[in-house]
Design a protein around this motif. Structure first.
Motif, short mmCIF file in Angstrom:
data_model
loop_
_atom_site.label_atom_id
_atom_site.label_comp_id
_atom_site.label_asym_id
_atom_site.label_seq_id
_atom_site.Cartn_x
_atom_site.Cartn_y
_atom_site.Cartn_z
N ASP A 56 53.59 -33.31 23.38
CA ASP A 56 54.04 -32.06 23.98
C ASP A 56 55.53 -32.07 24.25
N GLU A 67 57.52 -31.91 21.00
CA GLU A 67 57.48 -30.57 20.43
C GLU A 67 58.34 -29.61 21.24
N ALA A 68 58.38 -29.81 22.57
CA ALA A 68 59.23 -28.97 23.41
C ALA A 68 60.70 -29.18 23.07
N ASP A 78 61.81 -30.09 20.19
CA ASP A 78 62.03 -29.44 18.90
C ASP A 78 62.24 -27.93 19.07
N ASP A 79 61.41 -27.32 19.94
CA ASP A 79 61.53 -25.88 20.17
C ASP A 79 62.86 -25.51 20.80
N LEU A 80 63.36 -26.41 21.66
CA LEU A 80 64.64 -26.14 22.31
C LEU A 80 65.84 -26.52 21.45
#
Length: 569
Positions: A460, A463-464, A466-468
């Protein structure tokens, strides 16, 4: 697939698993049969170096390795749990663990061989127990440090929730604490197993004082081949060791590391997970389920027996005055015992050699300390990025794990004759060359703990990031370094201790009739062990323990405290 086809496939799977279990049991019985026969000291002075003996020798070595691993796991659970749950015991057990980690395998062997031979007079079982104990001393400390760190880093909320549900201490250990440390424990067990391979020669070809003992095994075979200077036989030993390491990795460690992935603490399932052909085969078979049903009465009995510990109703905050009084009493008793033992030891040394015996090892320890520092720093710079890369990529882990396991598990001292040849041909000074030899036995602790720490970071969070759009150094500073820091500290502690221990076999290298010796504390302890000089052996081991404890207190324990306070996921 039709039901009939599924049943047929399950039947074949069950037959394969059942046959494998029977073969394993037969091999254990066959290899273990030779561990209880009587012996004449003259019969165990040298190893049989016939290549035809290698399959049997490999089975005997594997039996010792797994026996030591089982003992190490039991020791880890008891010792780490006691240190993590009792502040009074923690103040004694953790410094004692620092000392035990620093005591070289040869130091343990000096006491173990005499004690176990006296316990089992005239039986090979005494030598087997001494060998297993020596391998145990090269495995247990790393696993214990890892599990202790896990227990002390558990969030307070988990403790409160387990109390609110009325968990007994056994239930909390089995359902909360052990799963939380499963990934770190398995990877450190794998590294500890690799450390056992490194000292296989010393534990199977034992030389204490003027007596030599040799047990059937790949380590004693390689030791005899090195002493003879026979490169062909050394090649056979290397090939056998490579087959053993790859086989153990495929049949044991790969399934285990894939299985413990289920204990990763994350809210969403990772897109890629580790796979194992052996684990998939076991999951399809009915034999493990049947064994589970047959063992249910035993598990229920263990659960009922564990209830004697009762619920953990101890308050989270203890009465300060009562606790202070108990601490003072505990400290007084401990100081009295330690003071008496220290006085008796100093009296013994004063009568034999004088207290000036500590001067030489103290100076030699500075040279070994410098080599240990170089090994840890270089291992950190090289293997932390590699370990993070492996830990973040299950696909890469499937490829890299066998390679890393082979490199880490392969006894580096098998390659010491080649290193000696290189040193002689290139003119490299042994005082510098032994740093590389020490690194071969110690650097892997950093790599394996980094891999375990990276694998434990929840998907998690990655992935966070990566999203940011967090990349590069910012990603390392915000996520990776804080995430792996507790595991790295454990790896650093054990790598430092492993480097001190490896100095015993790295500062003195022998091949055929040629010996290269470096100036250092490891060579001092080696020569004291070989000659049976107990006063100098005690002084060398005591000074080595002093260096390790001081280094741990000034550096590693402070970093461990920082990891507990700031970087626990």
């Amino acid at each position: 697939m039709s039901p009939l086809a599924r049943r047929s496939r399950s039947l074949w799977t069950d037959l394969v698993v059942a046959a494998a279990v029977l073969v394993l049991g037969y091999l254990v019985l066959r290899a273990g049969k030779g561990a209880t026969v009587n012996f004449d000291p003259a019969d165990v002075a040298t190893a049989d170096t016939s290549p035809a003996r290698l399959p049997y020798d490999a089975a005997r070595s594997l039996l010792r390795m797994f026996a030591a691993l089982g003992l190490s796991v039991c020791f880890t659970f008891v010792y780490a749990y006691a240190a993590a749950k009792s502040r009074r015991l923690e103040r004694v057990l953790i410094p004692a663990l620092d000392i035990l980690q620093s005591v070289p395998v040869l130091g343990f062997l000096t006491v173990a061989v005499t004690g176990f031979i006296a316990l089992f007079p005239g039986s090979v079982l005494g030598l087997e127990c001494a060998s297993i104990f020596a391998i145990f001393t090269s495995q247990a400390w790393n696993m214990t440090f890892s599990f202790y760190r896990t227990l002390t880093a558990l969030p307070r909320e988990l403790d409160e929730v387990s109390r609110s549900f009325g968990f007994t201490r056994w239930m909390r250990f089995w359902r909360v604490e052990l799963p939380s440390g499963a990934i770190d424990l398995v990877w450190n067990a794998m590294m500890s197993f690799a450390g056992g391979w490194f000292f296989l020669v010393a534990s199977e070809a034992i030389s204490v004082g003027n007596r030599a003992y040799s047990l059937p095994g790949v380590g004693s075979y390689a030791g005899a081949a090195i002493a003879e200077g026979d490169l062909g036989k050394i090649g056979w030993a290397i090939a056998t060791m490579a087959v053993m390491v790859v086989g153990v990795n495929f049949l044991f460690w790969r399934p285990l590391t894939a299985w413990v992935e289920k204990f990763k603490n994350e809210q969403s399932e990772a897109s890629e997970v580790q796979r194992s052909v052996v684990l998939d085969l076991l999951r399809r078979a009915n034999v493990p389920t049947s064994i589970g049903r047959w063992s249910r009465p035993l598990r229920d009995a263990v659960g009922r027996g564990a209830r004697v510990f009762g619920r953990d109703d101890r308050p989270l905050v203890h009465d300060p005055a009562r606790r202070r009084a108990g601490d003072l009493l505990f400290a007084a008793v401990l100081l009295a015992l330690v003071g008496w033992g220290l006085y008796d030891l100093l009296r013994y040394l004063h009568e034999r050699t004088g207290l000036g015996v500590f001067g030489e090892p103290l100076l030699l320890g500075l040279a070994t300390l410098a080599r240990v520092a170089v090994v840890v720093v270089v291992a950190t710079l090289v293997w932390v990025p590699v370990g993070v890369r492996i830990g973040f990529s299950p696909r890469l882990a499937r490829i890299a794990q066998p390679v890393v396991q082979v490199l880490a598990s392969f006894p580096a001292n098998f390659l010491f004759p080649l290193a000696m040849w290189v040193f002689l041909r290139t003119g490299v000074d042994m005082n510098l060359g032994c740093v590389a030899l020490m690194a071969l036995g110690a650097q892997w602790y950093v790599l394996f703990n980094t891999v375990a720490g990276a694998m434990a970071i929840p998907s998690d969070l990655r992935e966070a990031m990566d999203d940011l759009g967090v990349r590069g150094w910012q990603r390392w500073r915000r996520l990776i370094l804080p995430g792996i820091f507790p595991a790295y500290v454990t790896g650093g502690i054990t790598a430092s201790g492993g480097a001190w221990n490896a100095s015993i076999v790295s500062e003195v290298v022998t091949f055929g009739g040629t010996t290269l010796t470096a100036t250092g504390l490891g060579a001092y302890v080696f020569h004291a062990t070989e000659t049976g000089d107990h006063p100098r052996l005690i002084a060398g081991v005591a000074v080595m323990s002093l260096y390790v404890v001081v280094l741990n207190r000034l550096v590693w324990r402070r970093l461990h405290g920082v990891a507990q306070r700031r970087y626990t996921l």
